[in-house]
Design a protein around this motif. Structure first.
Motif, short mmCIF file in Angstrom:
data_model
loop_
_atom_site.label_atom_id
_atom_site.label_comp_id
_atom_site.label_asym_id
_atom_site.label_seq_id
_atom_site.Cartn_x
_atom_site.Cartn_y
_atom_site.Cartn_z
N SER A 239 12.76 39.04 -20.41
CA SER A 239 12.40 37.75 -21.43
C SER A 239 10.86 37.84 -22.06
O SER A 239 10.75 36.91 -22.77
N ASP A 240 10.15 38.96 -21.72
CA ASP A 240 8.85 39.16 -22.50
C ASP A 240 8.77 39.15 -23.60
O ASP A 240 7.95 38.82 -24.28
N TRP A 241 9.99 39.84 -24.35
CA TRP A 241 9.88 40.13 -25.63
C TRP A 241 10.47 38.73 -26.46
O TRP A 241 10.83 38.86 -27.75
N THR A 242 10.50 37.76 -25.73
CA THR A 242 11.71 36.66 -26.51
C THR A 242 10.86 36.10 -27.65
O THR A 242 9.38 36.07 -27.66
N ILE A 243 11.17 35.75 -28.67
CA ILE A 243 10.77 35.06 -29.76
C ILE A 243 10.93 33.58 -29.60
O ILE A 243 10.08 32.63 -30.43
N PHE A 244 11.10 33.14 -28.32
CA PHE A 244 11.05 31.55 -28.15
C PHE A 244 10.12 31.24 -26.96
O PHE A 244 10.71 31.10 -25.82
N LYS A 245 8.77 31.47 -27.01
CA LYS A 245 7.92 31.43 -26.03
C LYS A 245 7.37 29.90 -26.23
O LYS A 245 7.31 29.38 -27.31
N ARG A 246 7.27 29.42 -24.92
CA ARG A 246 6.70 27.97 -24.97
C ARG A 246 5.23 28.00 -25.29
O ARG A 246 4.43 28.54 -24.78
N THR A 247 5.07 26.92 -26.15
CA THR A 247 3.45 26.94 -26.61
C THR A 247 3.06 25.46 -26.62
O THR A 247 4.17 24.72 -26.98
N VAL A 248 2.11 25.06 -26.36
CA VAL A 248 1.49 23.78 -26.30
C VAL A 248 0.36 23.68 -27.19
O VAL A 248 -0.58 24.23 -27.27
N SER A 249 0.34 22.83 -28.18
CA SER A 249 -0.69 22.45 -29.02
C SER A 249 -1.75 21.46 -28.60
O SER A 249 -1.76 21.01 -27.33
N SER A 250 -2.95 21.55 -29.16
CA SER A 250 -4.10 20.98 -28.74
C SER A 250 -4.09 19.19 -28.71
O SER A 250 -4.73 18.58 -27.93
N SER A 251 -2.67 18.80 -29.06
CA SER A 251 -2.18 17.30 -29.20
C SER A 251 -2.24 16.97 -27.81
O SER A 251 -1.91 15.75 -27.13
N CYS A 252 -1.92 17.69 -26.95
CA CYS A 252 -1.33 17.69 -25.48
C CYS A 252 -2.32 16.71 -24.63
O CYS A 252 -3.59 17.24 -24.71
N THR A 253 -2.22 15.83 -23.93
CA THR A 253 -2.92 14.96 -23.32
C THR A 253 -2.78 15.13 -21.87
O THR A 253 -3.46 14.34 -20.82
N SER A 254 -2.17 16.25 -21.41
CA SER A 254 -2.00 16.63 -19.94
C SER A 254 -1.52 15.29 -19.22
O SER A 254 -1.80 15.09 -18.13
N CYS A 255 -0.30 14.73 -19.74
CA CYS A 255 0.08 13.49 -19.11
C CYS A 255 0.93 13.85 -17.89
O CYS A 255 1.26 12.99 -16.82
N GLY A 256 1.43 15.06 -17.65
CA GLY A 256 2.12 15.55 -16.46
C GLY A 256 3.69 15.16 -16.81
O GLY A 256 4.60 15.56 -15.77
N LEU A 257 4.25 14.60 -17.76
CA LEU A 257 5.52 14.37 -18.03
C LEU A 257 6.41 15.59 -17.89
O LEU A 257 7.49 15.78 -17.36
N CYS A 258 6.06 16.54 -18.51
CA CYS A 258 6.80 17.81 -18.60
C CYS A 258 6.79 18.68 -17.39
O CYS A 258 7.73 19.30 -17.00
N VAL A 259 5.42 18.53 -16.76
CA VAL A 259 5.51 19.07 -15.20
C VAL A 259 6.47 18.66 -14.31
O VAL A 259 7.20 19.28 -13.80
N GLU A 260 6.70 17.45 -14.31
CA GLU A 260 7.39 16.36 -13.43
C GLU A 260 9.14 16.81 -13.90
O GLU A 260 10.03 16.77 -13.01
#
Length: 835
Positions: A239-260
């Motif tokens: 999967s290293d060559w995937t064209i669908f890599k997860r990217t997070v923009s600068s608008s992220c507030t590190s709220c932790g919802l995605c982690v949870e």
């Protein structure tokens, strides 16, 4: 902001729709695996999607397996699309997603007592691949698609079906409303759950393993997928060559919802970093992000990618462990004490045992489609490496002689695909009879004790159910001084296919008196045509040596080649084939008879020579019919019927008619009798089953051995019944009619006359025949009289013909010199039929 509309929710819901459609399709394939396989459709497509099983099977077979093209497609799609299979298609992943929701309230967020380092799956993959290099196949134990198939097919599905049966069985017994529940139950059985769902041995062990696997969800979501799944490790590496890599923009507030919310725990605590190879594109983080900060694209900032820490030392230890454990896992105590042999009965088409253990992925598909519930998982009978491979347990279910489903459904090639005719020639094992438990053999051993009180010890169930055309179980018959007969079964190993039907039906309680032992590699028995030649026309019959043949004439055209001009009478019965061979009598003390030179200058042995014909028909009744029309002489009590005329012998045994005639030399009656006994002794024993129409013949004044059974007019044409020639088929005889004609002699000084009975398929045909017979006899100008329903005609030679119709039975007497005798015989038939 959290309450605003999220424009990125559609990928998440698309994934959910695809995931549950794929899971529904997986369940559908399992429920309807039997009919899909019968139609040769792709019922095993999910198992063939597994890259792990594909790699394992190909490494074990050391060849490319084309059937695994779906797995290659999954690998190919993983390169651009990443580890999508785990969240979008995998049925085990979907199952874990469902059960994880049930444990949501029990899950502890800060639980650290259970390993969650993500590295173990890579080490396990290395362990499995190194083991394959040394011939150890353990891939099937850890393949998620094999696990899901086994769990649902062998545990969950049978449990659900039996719970439903019990539930509706209870409701169906309730008065008034029970009938409605019975209809609903029938609908569920026939439509929703298709075929049977039997219990399998060790189903509880599999269910326990599955429960432990999903119970880890009480601590971490998708624990199997995170830490153990070796197929996930393969997909992660690609999967290293995937064209669908997860990217997070600068608008992220590190709220932790995605982690949870991340089921794979693939997101770092800051919400921005992603563990390499762990994202399965479930799209949950994108859906729940209140800032719409998460996207999936080709480029991913270096600071947002976190590699899984894999240790070279750990890989080295894994390799050494796999190398050291392979000999231990391949230990087989049962096989070693049996000097390398095992009695496991593998399914039909199984490759050699060593290759079978290497190729089988332990998916349980063959067990699921087995019609008789005969296939079950192996525990430790073949050592640790054989655990959960299939074996046949005949006492539970036999191998259906007309079924090839297991050979079609196997995804890995452990079971070779076999056409039905070829499968019927494969021997899975050989039956063995325990003389200390078999009813006839025990009865034979105790025969002296039974002089005062005879009991029937002639069981014979095993022989009755044997599906082999010439029967793999025959009888040795013993007759004591009081003419009591015991038939002791024995197995013809050369034709036994080891299906286990005999062991299944054996009435002896506990361990069967006849037991099938598996053989590896599976061998091929002779084709039914070859079986007939080998068994019934062997190379020697005592002092008789086969010098020509066997020659086989099968079907109508071939019979014309054999007896052109005389085939029609035999074809009027259900003729299948005739085989013949010539035998030469070997001289005393084994010396050959005299020799001579023929006209061509070749050395030719001369002496006693006989020809043996063995005719096979489609039914026992038709074989009797041919015997009844051809026989001549006296009964010598051999087979189901016999007749000896000088040195010609005619025999009837089951579906076979046998004719032995002299060819050269001074052939004596005892010579042909000996040859006849030798053939009967190697044929399957069958109780006499005469055509049912013979039971309507009055026994008083019946001439012994005179009844001739037939169907068509051509047989009647050769029997004298009238001074007038009967050209038309006024009796409406056909293959659908059963007819018998016999002689009666009221007393020793009187002349005999004939009685004919014809049974028609329906009353209308019988009435039509009756009317046509009356019309024909009237056209001859014979004197007609009636006595009740009986019409009697007196011919010019003062002979009487009487005719009676009762339902669909036409009865007629011919050539009687006494009108009263003929009519009385027909009246007795009418009386018997009215009872």
């Amino acid at each position: 902001m959290q309450g605003s509309h999220n424009k990125n929710e559609w990928p998440y819901y698309t994934r959910k729709v695809v995931q549950y459609l794929a899971f529904s399709f997986f369940i559908y394939l399992l429920l309807f695996l039997d009919p899909l396989t019968e139609r040769d459709l792709l019922g095993n497509i999910f198992l063939r999607m597994s890259p792990l099983s594909a790699i394992g099977a190909m490494m074990a077979a050391k060849t490319f397996i084309l059937k695994y093209w779906p797995a290659l497609l999954v690998l190919f799609l993983t390169i651009p699309f990443g580890r999508f299979f785990c969240a979008w298609v995998c049925p085990l992943g979907t199952t874990i997603d469902i059960t994880d929701r049930l444990f949501a309230g029990l899950r502890k967020k800060s639980q650290k007592s259970l390993y969650d380092g993500r590295r173990f799956k890579y080490y396990l993959l290395a362990f499995l691949l190194i083991g394959l290099l040394f011939g150890l196949q353990c891939v099937g134990w850890f393949d998620p698609l094999s696990i899901a198939t086994s769990v649902y097919a062998i545990s969950i599905h049978p449990y659900i079906i039996n719970l439903i049966n019990g539930f509706f069985g209870y409701l169906s017994a309730i008065p008034l409303i029970g009938y409605s529940f019975a209809l609903i139950h029938k609908f569920i059985q026939e439509i929703l759950f298709a075929y049977h769902a039997p219990f399998f041995r060790a189903h509880g062990i599999l269910l326990m393993v599955f429960v432990l696997l999903i119970a880890a969800g009480m601590v971490f979501r998708r624990y199997w997928c995170r830490n153990i799944c070796p197929m996930g490790a393969i997909l992660a590496l690609l999967s290293d060559w995937t064209i669908f890599k997860r990217t997070v923009s600068s608008s992220c507030t590190s709220c932790g919802l995605c982690v949870e919310s991340c089921g794979m725990g693939a997101i770092e605590s800051d919400g921005q970093g992603t563990k390499a190879g762990e994202c399965i594109l479930c799209m949950t983080c994108q859906k729940i992000c209140p800032e719409n900060s998460v996207t999936f694209g080709k480029k991913q900032p270096a600071g947002q990618r976190y590699e899984v820490d894999l240790s070279k030392r750990a890989f080295l230890i894994t390799g050494l462990t796999s190398t050291a454990m392979t000999p231990f896992l391949k230990l087989n105590y049962t096989k070693s004490i049996n000097k390398g042999k095992t009695s496991i009965i593998r399914p039909p088409g199984a490759v050699d045992e060593k290759d079978f253990l290497a190729l089988c992925i332990r998916c349980g598909e063959c067990m699921k489609v087995c019609k008789t519930n005969g296939l079950h998982p192996v525990l430790l009978e073949t050592g640790i490496e054989g655990v959960w491979t299939p074996k046949l347990i005949p006492r539970i279910g036999y191998c259906d002689y007309g079924c090839v489903l297991c050979t079609r459904v196997c995804p890995s090639g452990a079971l070779k695909r076999l056409p039905l005719e070829e499968k019927r020639e494969i021997a899975l094992g050989k039956a063995r009879i325990d003389h200390n438990r078999c009813i006839p053999w025990v009865g034979y051993a105790r025969l002296p004790e039974l002089e005062k009180e005879w009991q029937d010890f002639n069981c014979g169930v095993c022989e009755e159910v044997c599906p082999v055309p010439t029967k793999a179980i025959h009888f040795n018959t013993y007759v004591d001084a009081q003419q009591r007969e015991i038939r002791r079964p024995f197995v013809r190993e050369d034709v036994c296919v080891g299906c286990g039907f005999c062991e299944k039906v054996c009435p002896v309680l506990g361990t069967s008196a006849i037991v099938v032992e598996g053989i590896q590699p599976q061998t091929k028995v002779k084709h039914p045509k070859e079986i007939l030649n080998k068994n019934f026309l062997p190379e020697t019959l005592g002092d008789w040596k086969r010098i020509s043949g066997p020659n086989i004439y099968e079907g109508k055209e071939k019979l014309y080649e054999y007896i052109d001009g005389g085939a029609e009478p035999y074809l009027s019965y259900s003729f299948i084939r005739v085989s013949n061979a010539e035998y030469l009598k070997v001289g005393a003390n084994g010396r050959s008879p005299s020799q001579n030179i023929d006209n061509a200058g070749n050395l030719k042995e001369i002496g006693k020579k006989i020809l043996i014909d063995i005719w096979e028909f489609g039914s026992q009744e038709d074989a009797f019919g041919v015997f009844s029309k051809d026989r001549a002489g006296t009964d010598i009590k051999l087979g189901n019927g016999s007749a000896l005329f000088n040195n010609y012998l005619y025999l009837w045994n089951d579906i076979y008619f046998i004719r032995i005639e002299p060819r050269e030399g001074d052939v004596l009656a005892e010579d042909v009798i000996y040859a006849g006994k030798s053939i009967i002794n190697i044929m399957p024993y069958k109780k006499v089953s005469l055509p049912s129409i013979l039971s309507l013949l009055p026994q008083q004044h019946l001439t012994q051995n005179s009844p001739i059974f037939f169907h068509k007019k051509i047989i009647l044409d050769n029997i004298y019944i009238s001074d007038n020639y009967i050209e038309e088929n006024v009796f409406h005889l056909s293959e659908k009619t059963d007819a018998v004609i016999a002689e009666y002699r009221p007393n020793t000084s009187s002349e005999s006359f004939k009685l004919m009975l014809i049974r028609y398929p329906d009353n209308d045909t019988a009435r039509l025949a009756f009317d046509d017979v009356l019309k024909l006899w009237r056209s001859w100008g014979e004197t007609e009289s009636t006595s009740g329903a009986i019409h009697t005609f007196q011919g010019k030679a003062q002979r009487y013909t009487s005719c009676l119709l009762e339902g669909n039975i036409l009865g007629m007497t011919f050539l009687s010199i006494n009108k009263g005798d003929a009519e009385m015989l027909l009246q007795s038939i009418a009386h018997n039929m009215s009872k």
